[in-house]
Design an enzyme around this catalytic site. Structure first.
Site, PDB file in Angstrom:
ATOM      1  N   MET A 260      -3.279  -0.919  -3.628  1.00 53.14           N
ATOM      2  CA  MET A 260      -2.478  -2.353  -3.457  1.00 53.14           C
ATOM      3  C   MET A 260      -3.618  -2.965  -2.403  1.00 53.14           C
ATOM      4  SD  MET A 260      -0.245  -4.547  -3.846  1.00 53.14           S
ATOM      5  CE  MET A 260      -0.191  -6.268  -3.303  1.00 53.14           C
ATOM      6  N   GLU A 295      -9.624  -3.607  -5.572  1.00 53.34           N
ATOM      7  CA  GLU A 295      -8.682  -4.069  -4.478  1.00 53.34           C
ATOM      8  C   GLU A 295      -9.575  -4.885  -3.587  1.00 53.34           C
ATOM      9  OE1 GLU A 295      -5.790  -3.493  -5.291  1.00 53.34           O
ATOM     10  OE2 GLU A 295      -5.937  -1.997  -6.732  1.00 53.34           O
ATOM     11  N   HIS A 298      -9.802  -8.469  -4.813  1.00 56.80           N
ATOM     12  CA  HIS A 298      -8.575  -9.377  -4.792  1.00 56.80           C
ATOM     13  C   HIS A 298      -8.691 -10.024  -3.407  1.00 56.80           C
ATOM     14  CE1 HIS A 298      -5.943  -8.346  -7.858  1.00 56.80           C
ATOM     15  NE2 HIS A 298      -5.428  -7.252  -7.896  1.00 56.80           N
TER      16      HIS A 298
HETATM   17  N1  TRP Z   1      -1.854  -5.498  -7.289  1.00 52.57           N
HETATM   18  C1  TRP Z   1      -2.001  -4.129  -7.431  1.00 52.57           C
HETATM   19  C2  TRP Z   1      -3.218  -4.026  -8.020  1.00 52.57           C
HETATM   20  O1  TRP Z   1      -3.422  -4.598  -8.918  1.00 52.57           O
HETATM   21  C3  TRP Z   1      -0.995  -3.195  -8.200  1.00 52.57           C
HETATM   22  C4  TRP Z   1       0.541  -3.170  -7.955  1.00 52.57           C
HETATM   23  C5  TRP Z   1       1.447  -4.128  -8.147  1.00 52.57           C
HETATM   24  C6  TRP Z   1       1.114  -2.060  -7.182  1.00 52.57           C
HETATM   25  N2  TRP Z   1       2.633  -3.598  -7.967  1.00 52.57           N
HETATM   26  C7  TRP Z   1       2.622  -2.189  -7.163  1.00 52.57           C
HETATM   27  C8  TRP Z   1       0.714  -1.135  -6.578  1.00 52.57           C
HETATM   28  C9  TRP Z   1       3.317  -1.545  -6.880  1.00 52.57           C
HETATM   29  C10 TRP Z   1       1.536  -0.088  -6.001  1.00 52.57           C
HETATM   30  C11 TRP Z   1       2.893  -0.546  -6.374  1.00 52.57           C
HETATM   31  O2  TRP Z   1      -4.178  -3.713  -7.666  1.00 52.57           O
HETATM   32 ZN    ZN Z   2      -5.057  -5.730  -9.163  1.00 54.19          ZN
END
Ligand code: TRP
Ligand code: ZN
Length: 855
Positions: A260, A295, A298
């Site tokens: 994340m 990550e 992002h």
């Molecule tokens: N945004 C994260 C990614 O793409 C993924 C993600 C979305 C996530 N919801 C989550 C990770 C819940 C862990 C738990 O890298």
């Molecule tokens: Zn992502």
């Protein structure tokens, strides 16, 4: 009320938030059973919203201790999902909301919000977890700078942004970059850091830390190296530099997904951080590099520029996946990376797109947003960016991205904003291209060829058709970029890749003055996510496999040959002809081809791929017959290539210390593919030897898999377990390998036996997936005619759902292919799905999944 059908959210209902947040300040007093969260939020009326609205704060499972508005106590009464401050109760201008709530992280098994993992506090707020921490407008279009104070007895206290002050038992963090609540993060634990430094292209000195539990600090080197390379790459390729003084990564063992991108404080599933040659395979190293990059990227595509609402999820995910694919392609073999991405796209996204869960890259409604972190949003979303880049050209793409960063920094955006940037930067009308975002389903591309000998005129007629998907019976024609090369009959290339743009339902492309009838090399580099319907003879495919200059299309030709053969073999007692075997022999012998690429050529399509192709061709796949056909073809291939496989197995050795670099990893990939085929002939003799002598996990684990696959792995598995019993990541592999390699008739029983193993800590998502993800990956085992696989999975999903609905719902997609199968299997799967659906108290996540899958 409790049993009412969950409410759907619709894109069309979007309205701007009535209030924006100027600043947030949070104080956490951590306690496993009673954490107190104090919040102070400065609200201002949103000039772009209808005035006079109430303020709705999201909040779930919170005990509200007290609250004030501009210092005056308010007696707000929360409901199940939050609380409303009526317009009359609000001051006219800006105002300050303060509240104190109590939460219990220890009992949070859903791993969303603030929870505990082995004594460590951590958070997961995407998509809607922040509302489990405090009352707040938990929506991505509300962005604010956060200031956080943590009070706890844990030695390491982390949050987003830069550290501002700390003392014994407390720390304060300040994140100056406005962000939505889903990017909030907090970690408190007894952690140690693997630290390094990075100087950005803008001259900023950044402290880098990877925080892990004691004992794991020696396994962070590769992740750190990947991080520094990602930071440099984003500067060089996208002109994006990092923007805080620290970048922290924390590894946690209990995590629902991969990782994340919380601002300045990425939180990772420890399996995507920790690696040492003895414990991690080449695949693990690959994944770590890819996910660290993802990550990190992002930070600009997701954090600095975020999504207006969750329907726009692909805005950050599609683009960031595309960026991590580019990074990996630059770092390793671009051709092999593209092939791997396409294999994954077909296995997950095409499968999703042709089943009951099909949805557009930008969906228009959802019940539970966690169910939309899908292959369609991520992987097809990345394909759309790739097509856009191909259509406008690399330079125009770069210019468009610079405009995007310049125009939208600090904003929460939509797909319309994104496409407008491209329209403005390139002058192109992208209204037809936009259909890719809103129309679900995989287009079929039908190809016809005509040749006029006298004039040397070759005509390629392309027809597109997208079958109906749930809720979308009629489809509009898409703008499909078709990269094409033409080969002469002697194998020379007469036309390098040109990009044809198919915009109409049917279009002819004429090539004049050719000396001889050309052989088309179509969809080079997999230029569009479509299914090609091109009736080509096996001779032609063998010709392309031998001569195509585009490495993707060369591989694709070989794959089509093998797939067709396997489809025939699974339906009748066919045998491979010498043409295919000779072609395989020739590519294997071609030393000009990179070993990693040759390993890819040698790999047969997996059983899922064959089943999908059979279904696509109008047949009912028989999982047992597919399994038998594939095993038989492996045996035949091995027997035909034996001397060469044996030689390669010896010569592709990588003496010296293990290196995860592409060169050695590619040699190992080829060597271990040879081993796998040879094991079908030598009774596992080589694999047993390698298992004894292996100096790294890549070899040891490959040897174990070979032995298990031929049914000779019991002793090796027992030794492996004893050797690695102390290492949870390796033991996950052990669970998975045993289930994945079980013979079909034994797969469910093996999974069930392992579910009684003392190490089967089923509330840990990695462990749960190790067993049950592996069961669903054992295609013939999961779909065994007894139905035991279906029953066992349903039992365990019912058990997991109340504990961790997100992970349970995700695994329920194993049932999405039910309609492909014979009536008996359909009946069995539907029975299990209904049994799940009727479980009292079923989560919203699982309720939505079962109802969509059942249709
Ligand atoms: N945004 C994260 C990614 O793409 C993924 C993600 C979305 C996530 N919801 C989550 C990770 C819940 C862990 C738990 O890298
Ligand atoms: Zn992502």
């Amino acid at each position: 009320m409790k049993d009412a059908a969950p409410q759907a959210v619709h894109l069309d209902d979007y309205t701007p938030p009535p209030f924006l947040v100027e600043s947030v300040s949070l104080i956490f007093r951590l306690d496993p059973k009673a954490t107190k969260v104090q919040s102070r939020v400065r609200f201002v009326p949103n000039p772009d919203a209808v005035p006079g609205q109430a303020l709705r704060l999201d909040g779930e499972g919170l005990i509200l201790l007290n609250a004030t508005l501009d210092g005056t106590p308010v007696t707000a009464r929360p409901d199940e999902t939050g609380l409303t401050l009526p317009a009359e109760a609000l001051p006219r201008g800006p105002f300050t909301w303060e509240a104190e709530v109590e939460i219990a992280p220890e009992g949070n098994t859903a791993l969303e919000g603030l929870y505990m993992s082995k004594g460590m506090y951590c958070t997961q707020c995407e998509a809607e977890g922040f509302r489990k921490i405090t009352f707040y407008p938990d929506r991505p279009d509300v962005m604010a700078p956060f200031r956080v104070r943590i009070e706890s007895d844990r030695p390491v206290l982390l949050s987003n942004g830069n550290p501002v002050a700390q003392g014994p038992g407390w720390a304060e963090w300040d994140d100056p970059h406005p962000k939505p609540a889903y990017l909030f993060a907090l970690v408190a634990g007894d952690l140690v850091a693997h630290s390094d430094r990075f100087t950005t292209s803008e001259g900023r000195e950044v402290a880098l830390n990877i925080w892990v539990r004691k004992g794991d600090e020696g396994r962070c080197g590769y992740a750190m190296d990947a991080l520094k390379r990602s930071m440099r790459w984003d500067e060089e390729v996208y002109g994006r530099a990092y923007d805080l003084d620290v970048f922290n990564i924390v590894a946690v063992d209990d995590f629902n997904m991969g990782a994340m991108e919380n601002k300045g404080l990425n939180i990772f599933n420890s399996k995507y951080v920790l690696a040492s040659p003895e414990t991690a395979t080449d695949t693990d190293y690959d994944n770590i590099e890819r996910i660290i990059a993802h990550e990190y990227f992002h930070n600009w595509t997701g954090n600095r520029i975020t999504c207006r609402d969750w329907f726009q999820l692909c805005l950050k995910e599609g683009l960031t996946v595309f960026r991590d694919q580019q990074f990996s392609a630059d770092t390793r073999s671009g051709a092999v990376k593209r092939i791997e991405d396409v294999i994954a796209l077909r296995a997950r996204q095409f499968r999703e797109d042709t089943g009951p869960l099909a949805h557009p890259v930008r969906p228009d409604s959802y019940v539970e947003i966690n169910n939309f972190y899908t292959a369609t949003v991520y992987e097809k979303g990345a394909e759309l960016i790739r097509m856009l880049r191909l259509l406008v050209g690399a330079q125009a793409y770069d210019a468009a991205l610079q405009l995007y960063f310049q125009r939208h920094d600090g904003q929460a955006c939509t797909i319309e904003d994104w496409l407008q940037v491209f329209a403005d930067a390139t002058g192109r009308d992208l209204s037809q291209f936009k259909r890719w975002y809103v129309q679900a389903g995989t287009p079929r591309l039908h190809v016809d060829e005509t040749w006029e000998e006298d004039s040397g005129t070759y005509t390629l007629t392309l027809r597109q058709h997208t079958p109906p998907t749930p809720g979308q019976p009629l489809k509009e024609p898409l703008l499909i970029p078709v990269a094409l090369g033409l080969l002469a009959p002697d194998g020379r290339e007469i036309m390098r890749s040109a990009v044809l743009e198919l915009a109409a339902p049917e279009q002819g492309f004429v090539f004049e003055g050719l000396p001889a009838r050309p052989v088309p090399s179509l969809l080079r580099g997999f230029s569009a996510p479509v299914i090609l319907q091109h009736a080509q003879s096996a001779e032609r495919q063998a010709f392309l496999l031998a001569h195509d200059t585009d490495p993707f299309s060369k591989w694709e030709a070989g794959r089509a040959l093998a797939r067709n053969l396997l489809m025939q073999m699974s339906r009748a007692d066919a045998a491979p002809g010498p043409a295919w075997l000779d072609a395989m022999e020739a590519v294997l012998a071609d030393d000009s081809l990179d070993p990693a690429y040759r390993a890819r050529l040698l790999a047969l399509p997996d059983e899922e791929d064959i089943a999908r192709a059979l279904h696509e061709a109008g047949h009912t796949p028989d999982p047992a017959a597919i399994h038998a056909a594939r095993e038989k073809l492996r045996q035949t291939l091995a027997a035909h290539l034996e001397p060469r496989l044996a030689t390669l197995y010896d010569t592709m050795d990588t003496p010296g210390p293990y290196s995860p670099e592409a060169r050695d990893a590619g040699r190992r990939a080829l060597r271990l593919s040879c081993l796998s085929l040879l094991s079908a002939l030598d009774g596992g003799a080589r694999a047993a030897r390698l298992f004894d002598q292996a100096g790294n996990m890549t070899e040891q684990f490959a040897a174990l898999n070979c032995l298990l696959h031929i049914g000779a792995g019991d002793e090796a598995a027992a030794r492996f377990y004893r050797q690695w019993a102390h290492d949870r990541l390796v033991i996950d592999k052990w669970f998975g390998a045993r289930v994945r390699n079980a013979p079909p008739a034994r797969a469910a029983q093996t999974a069930e036996d392992l579910s009684r193993h003392p190490d089967f800590t089923w509330q840990n998502p990695n462990r749960f997936r190790a067993v049950f993800g592996a069961l669903t990956a054992n295609t013939a085992g999961f779909h065994h005619a007894s139905g035991a696989g279906y029953r066992l999975l349903a039992d365990w999903l019912i058990r997991l759902d109340p504990v961790n609905p997100q992970t349970a719902a995700r695994l329920s997609t194993a049932f999405e292919t039910w309609a492909r199968f014979d009536p008996a299997r359909q009946q069995m799967i539907r029975t299990e799905l209904k049994r799940i659906a009727e479980t009292p108290g079923l989560s919203r996540d699982m309720t939505e999944m079962t109802s969509r899958i059942l249709g």
